[in-house]
Design a protein around this motif. Structure first.
Motif, mmCIF file in Angstrom:
data_model
loop_
_atom_site.group_PDB
_atom_site.id
_atom_site.type_symbol
_atom_site.label_atom_id
_atom_site.label_comp_id
_atom_site.label_asym_id
_atom_site.label_seq_id
_atom_site.Cartn_x
_atom_site.Cartn_y
_atom_site.Cartn_z
ATOM 1 N N ALA A 116 -32.859 5.248 -35.640
ATOM 2 C CA ALA A 116 -33.361 3.709 -34.291
ATOM 3 C C ALA A 116 -33.027 2.793 -34.625
ATOM 4 C CB ALA A 116 -34.659 4.134 -33.760
ATOM 5 N N VAL A 117 -33.074 2.444 -36.550
ATOM 6 C CA VAL A 117 -33.270 1.478 -36.793
ATOM 7 C C VAL A 117 -31.853 0.502 -36.807
ATOM 8 C CG1 VAL A 117 -33.412 -0.601 -38.680
ATOM 9 C CG2 VAL A 117 -35.414 1.301 -37.952
ATOM 10 N N ILE A 118 -30.647 1.732 -37.412
ATOM 11 C CA ILE A 118 -29.402 1.516 -37.528
ATOM 12 C C ILE A 118 -28.753 0.819 -35.575
ATOM 13 C CG2 ILE A 118 -26.835 2.090 -37.691
ATOM 14 C CD1 ILE A 118 -28.734 3.948 -39.761
ATOM 15 N N VAL A 119 -29.445 1.486 -34.675
ATOM 16 C CA VAL A 119 -28.858 1.860 -33.653
ATOM 17 C C VAL A 119 -29.353 0.433 -32.621
ATOM 18 C CG1 VAL A 119 -28.754 2.878 -31.179
ATOM 19 C CG2 VAL A 119 -28.069 3.776 -33.018
ATOM 20 N N VAL A 120 -30.831 0.043 -33.299
ATOM 21 C CA VAL A 120 -30.601 -0.738 -32.658
ATOM 22 C C VAL A 120 -30.463 -2.577 -33.208
ATOM 23 C CG1 VAL A 120 -33.150 -2.789 -32.470
ATOM 24 C CG2 VAL A 120 -32.883 -0.520 -32.166
ATOM 25 N N GLY A 121 -30.276 -2.349 -34.218
ATOM 26 C CA GLY A 121 -29.370 -3.249 -34.878
ATOM 27 C C GLY A 121 -28.099 -3.446 -35.172
ATOM 28 N N ILE A 122 -27.525 -2.273 -34.373
ATOM 29 C CA ILE A 122 -25.623 -3.037 -33.397
ATOM 30 C C ILE A 122 -26.180 -3.382 -31.961
ATOM 31 C CG2 ILE A 122 -23.932 -0.864 -32.330
ATOM 32 C CD1 ILE A 122 -24.388 0.389 -34.569
ATOM 33 N N VAL A 123 -26.739 -2.517 -31.381
ATOM 34 C CA VAL A 123 -27.663 -3.198 -30.009
ATOM 35 C C VAL A 123 -27.860 -4.705 -30.482
ATOM 36 C CG1 VAL A 123 -28.779 -2.338 -28.084
ATOM 37 C CG2 VAL A 123 -27.537 -1.091 -29.332
ATOM 38 N N LEU A 124 -28.373 -5.065 -30.880
ATOM 39 C CA LEU A 124 -28.904 -6.658 -31.049
ATOM 40 C C LEU A 124 -27.485 -7.475 -31.477
ATOM 41 C CD1 LEU A 124 -32.637 -6.658 -32.813
ATOM 42 C CD2 LEU A 124 -32.154 -7.554 -30.312
ATOM 43 N N SER A 125 -26.896 -6.923 -32.410
ATOM 44 C CA SER A 125 -25.768 -7.832 -32.560
ATOM 45 C C SER A 125 -24.487 -7.654 -31.628
ATOM 46 C CB SER A 125 -24.909 -7.170 -33.945
ATOM 47 O OG SER A 125 -24.502 -5.751 -33.211
ATOM 48 N N ILE A 126 -24.994 -6.805 -30.799
ATOM 49 C CA ILE A 126 -24.067 -7.313 -29.334
ATOM 50 C C ILE A 126 -24.715 -7.734 -28.399
ATOM 51 C CG2 ILE A 126 -22.837 -6.020 -27.587
ATOM 52 C CD1 ILE A 126 -22.678 -3.819 -29.125
ATOM 53 N N LEU A 127 -26.122 -8.047 -27.671
ATOM 54 C CA LEU A 127 -26.771 -8.488 -26.813
ATOM 55 C C LEU A 127 -27.436 -9.738 -27.349
ATOM 56 C CD1 LEU A 127 -30.041 -5.805 -25.521
ATOM 57 C CD2 LEU A 127 -27.276 -7.101 -24.980
ATOM 58 N N VAL A 180 -22.109 -9.517 -39.783
ATOM 59 C CA VAL A 180 -22.540 -8.428 -40.506
ATOM 60 C C VAL A 180 -21.699 -6.743 -39.670
ATOM 61 C CG1 VAL A 180 -24.054 -7.610 -41.392
ATOM 62 C CG2 VAL A 180 -24.698 -9.650 -41.566
ATOM 63 N N MET A 181 -22.521 -6.937 -38.374
ATOM 64 C CA MET A 181 -21.918 -5.680 -38.025
ATOM 65 C C MET A 181 -20.088 -5.572 -37.640
ATOM 66 S SD MET A 181 -24.239 -3.364 -37.449
ATOM 67 C CE MET A 181 -25.659 -3.350 -37.573
ATOM 68 N N ILE A 182 -19.504 -7.285 -37.457
ATOM 69 C CA ILE A 182 -18.317 -6.793 -37.208
ATOM 70 C C ILE A 182 -17.454 -6.446 -38.705
ATOM 71 C CG2 ILE A 182 -16.198 -8.226 -36.563
ATOM 72 C CD1 ILE A 182 -18.007 -9.314 -34.697
ATOM 73 N N LEU A 208 -22.899 10.883 -37.094
ATOM 74 C CA LEU A 208 -21.305 10.729 -36.111
ATOM 75 C C LEU A 208 -21.165 9.022 -35.322
ATOM 76 C CD1 LEU A 208 -20.386 13.739 -35.980
ATOM 77 C CD2 LEU A 208 -19.148 12.737 -36.926
ATOM 78 N N VAL A 209 -22.594 9.511 -34.484
ATOM 79 C CA VAL A 209 -23.256 8.339 -34.039
ATOM 80 C C VAL A 209 -22.852 6.779 -33.582
ATOM 81 C CG1 VAL A 209 -25.154 7.366 -31.813
ATOM 82 C CG2 VAL A 209 -24.684 9.587 -32.337
ATOM 83 N N VAL A 210 -23.493 6.776 -35.184
ATOM 84 C CA VAL A 210 -23.021 5.300 -36.085
ATOM 85 C C VAL A 210 -21.597 4.566 -35.982
ATOM 86 C CG1 VAL A 210 -23.308 3.878 -38.334
ATOM 87 C CG2 VAL A 210 -25.511 5.141 -36.772
ATOM 88 N N CYS A 211 -21.054 5.584 -36.962
ATOM 89 C CA CYS A 211 -19.383 5.504 -37.092
ATOM 90 C C CYS A 211 -18.642 5.144 -35.261
ATOM 91 C CB CYS A 211 -19.017 6.908 -37.787
ATOM 92 S SG CYS A 211 -19.213 7.030 -39.192
ATOM 93 N N VAL A 212 -19.087 6.380 -34.466
ATOM 94 C CA VAL A 212 -18.010 6.117 -33.199
ATOM 95 C C VAL A 212 -18.525 4.879 -32.492
ATOM 96 C CG1 VAL A 212 -18.039 6.323 -30.682
ATOM 97 C CG2 VAL A 212 -18.227 8.278 -32.427
ATOM 98 N N LEU A 213 -20.108 4.289 -32.804
ATOM 99 C CA LEU A 213 -20.103 2.930 -32.808
ATOM 100 C C LEU A 213 -19.423 1.844 -33.476
ATOM 101 C CD1 LEU A 213 -24.197 2.880 -32.034
ATOM 102 C CD2 LEU A 213 -22.514 2.776 -30.169
ATOM 103 N N LEU A 214 -20.049 1.935 -34.841
ATOM 104 C CA LEU A 214 -19.302 1.092 -35.425
ATOM 105 C C LEU A 214 -17.585 1.020 -35.174
ATOM 106 C CD1 LEU A 214 -20.760 0.991 -38.450
ATOM 107 C CD2 LEU A 214 -20.913 -0.785 -37.556
ATOM 108 N N VAL A 215 -16.821 1.842 -34.681
ATOM 109 C CA VAL A 215 -15.810 2.128 -35.213
ATOM 110 C C VAL A 215 -14.321 1.403 -33.574
ATOM 111 C CG1 VAL A 215 -13.646 3.190 -35.386
ATOM 112 C CG2 VAL A 215 -15.101 3.585 -36.824
ATOM 113 N N ALA A 216 -15.410 2.211 -32.316
ATOM 114 C CA ALA A 216 -14.863 1.791 -31.500
ATOM 115 C C ALA A 216 -15.728 1.074 -30.443
ATOM 116 C CB ALA A 216 -15.680 3.947 -30.076
ATOM 117 N N ILE A 217 -16.960 1.168 -30.351
ATOM 118 C CA ILE A 217 -17.675 0.138 -29.506
ATOM 119 C C ILE A 217 -17.972 -1.412 -30.220
ATOM 120 C CG2 ILE A 217 -19.781 -0.105 -28.360
ATOM 121 C CD1 ILE A 217 -18.088 2.319 -27.241
ATOM 122 N N VAL A 218 -17.935 -1.532 -31.482
ATOM 123 C CA VAL A 218 -18.399 -3.059 -31.780
ATOM 124 C C VAL A 218 -17.126 -3.591 -31.548
ATOM 125 C CG1 VAL A 218 -18.776 -4.445 -34.310
ATOM 126 C CG2 VAL A 218 -20.203 -2.342 -33.060
#
Length: 411
Positions: A388-399, A218-220, A188-198
């Motif tokens: 952790a790997v997925i969340v770090v990947g999303i955070v890196l795609s933003i930073l 890739v994340m977009i 759910l956390v990963v889906c929220v990050l991909l759908v709402a934050i990214v």
């Protein structure tokens, strides 16, 4: 010759007008209604229990299993073992347990079995009418016990085996609760990050005329794809699960899947240990009940649901029937661990084959239990690491784009 009494399921009103349901045995539907009136019950409906659900839609049966649960089967087996071991005839024991059952489904199945036993069929053959309630391994052991004249003893050992298996399953289920909740929350956390934050971050990057890093693109793309096609993805997942459930019932598909599983690192070895432990336990029960070796091997073969294991055991049976020693045949099969083969050889030489099979079963079951414990202990940190790997990947795609902008501004 007296006609066989059948099992009838009834719904009736008692003297206080309260609706009640139950099972009773009678020669006919008219006799069943007469018996209800004798009990001061007003019958509303009476039908043969063995005909309940006849002609049901086979597709609906895929989603609505009607057999006994594992706990019900364990309780029924323990009660039958006690009654038959005490000298009660099989027909009376089955009827007594079925008549006292708290659940209507348990009583319906047992009354149907009793009806067939009353007609002259063996207990194992009567149970075969309800394959969803009595698995192949169960019926094979019951058949061997009947042939050897030790049905009560076999049922007692079966009850012990089912209780141990049930305890292990409950322990595994309890241990899986936390990892399951953790996995759902992570998803759910990963889906929220991909759908709402990214998407919101992507909108900011679109206004800037810059080349985004690969991980950001890739994340977009994943975010856009999830938003646009999540209904199709959901339907595809459900369809794939249903298709697998149908295809796995076909023998060629099942054989191919099980063969491929045996070749997987870790999982293949675990599957072999599970089958070896079940084989040793089954052989110990059957031989102790008086079954001869070829008959016990054939029953153990029918008891397994693994098609490659069945094929291997068929070759073992052929070799044993031609005069080869069991230990030599098992060694040549290259399925069983060396310690188990050695213990079987020692049992053949000393005439203590039952004891050696029991020790082998205990040893293999301990190894299986240990493997399950290790697997469960690794599951929780595995989920955390994956999240952790997925969340770090999303955070890196933003930073990374932000750092790229800062670098360009400072430059």
């Amino acid at each position: 010759m007296a006609s066989a009494m059948a099992a009838f399921e009834y719904e009736a009103l008692d003297a206080a007008g309260k609706r009640t349901r139950g099972l009773l045995s009678a020669d006919s539907e008219a006799a069943a209604r007469k018996e209800l009136r004798r009990r001061r019950l007003a019958p509303l409906s009476v039908s043969r229990a063995s005909e309940k659900g006849a002609g049901a839609n086979p597709v609906a049966n895929l989603f609505k299993p009607g057999g006994l649960s594992e706990d019900d089967l364990t309780g029924v087996t323990r009660q039958l073992a006690t009654l038959i071991d005490a000298g009660m005839p099989v027909e009376e024991a089955v009827g007594l347990v079925g008549g006292q059952a708290d659940k209507a489904q348990v009583g319906r199945v047992l009354m149907g079995v009793r009806e067939k036993v009353t007609e002259g069929e063996r207990l194992s053959d009567a149970m075969a009418i309800y394959p969803d309630s009595f698995p192949g391994v169960y019926r094979a052991m019951v058949a061997a016990g009947e042939s050897a004249g030790g049905l009560g003893q076999v049922l007692e050992r079966l009850a012990d085996y089912l209780e141990k298996a049930g305890a292990l399953k409950r322990r595994v289920g309890a241990a899986l609760i936390y990892p399951s909740v953790l996995g759902v929350v992570a998803l759910l956390v990963v889906c929220v990050l991909l759908v709402a934050i990214v998407p919101k971050i992507a909108e900011q990057f679109d206004t800037m005329n810059m080349t985004l890093p690969l991980i950001t693109r890739v994340m977009i793309a994943l975010s856009d794809g999830l938003q646009a096609s999540w209904p199709i993805l959901l339907v595809a997942i459900v369809g794939a699960v249903l298709l697998y459930s149908v295809l796995i019932r076909r023998e060629p598909v099942k054989r191919a899947v099980q063969t491929s599983q045996l070749g997987l690192p870790g999982l293949g070895g675990f599957a072999r240990k599970v089958e070896a432990a079940r084989f040793a336990r089954t052989m110990a029960i059957l031989i102790n009940a008086g079954a001869v070796l070829p008959e016990a091997l054939r029953a153990a073969r029918r008891a397994s649901d693994n098609l490659p294991f069945q094929a291997m055991l068929g070759e073992v049976i052929e070799q044993v029937e031609t005069g080869k020693g069991l230990a030599d045949a098992l060694r040549q099969a290259r399925w069983f661990p060396p310690l188990m083969v050695y213990m079987v050889a020692a049992g053949e030489r000393s005439g203590r084959l039952v004891e050696m099979f029991q020790r082998s079963a205990e040893h293999m079951e301990a190894e299986v239990d240990g493997a399950i414990t290790v697997g469960l202990s690794l599951l929780e940190p595995g989920i955390i690491i994956a999240m952790a790997v997925i969340v770090v990947g999303i955070v890196l795609s933003i930073l990374l784009p932000i750092l790229q902008l800062n670098t360009a501004a400072l430059g």
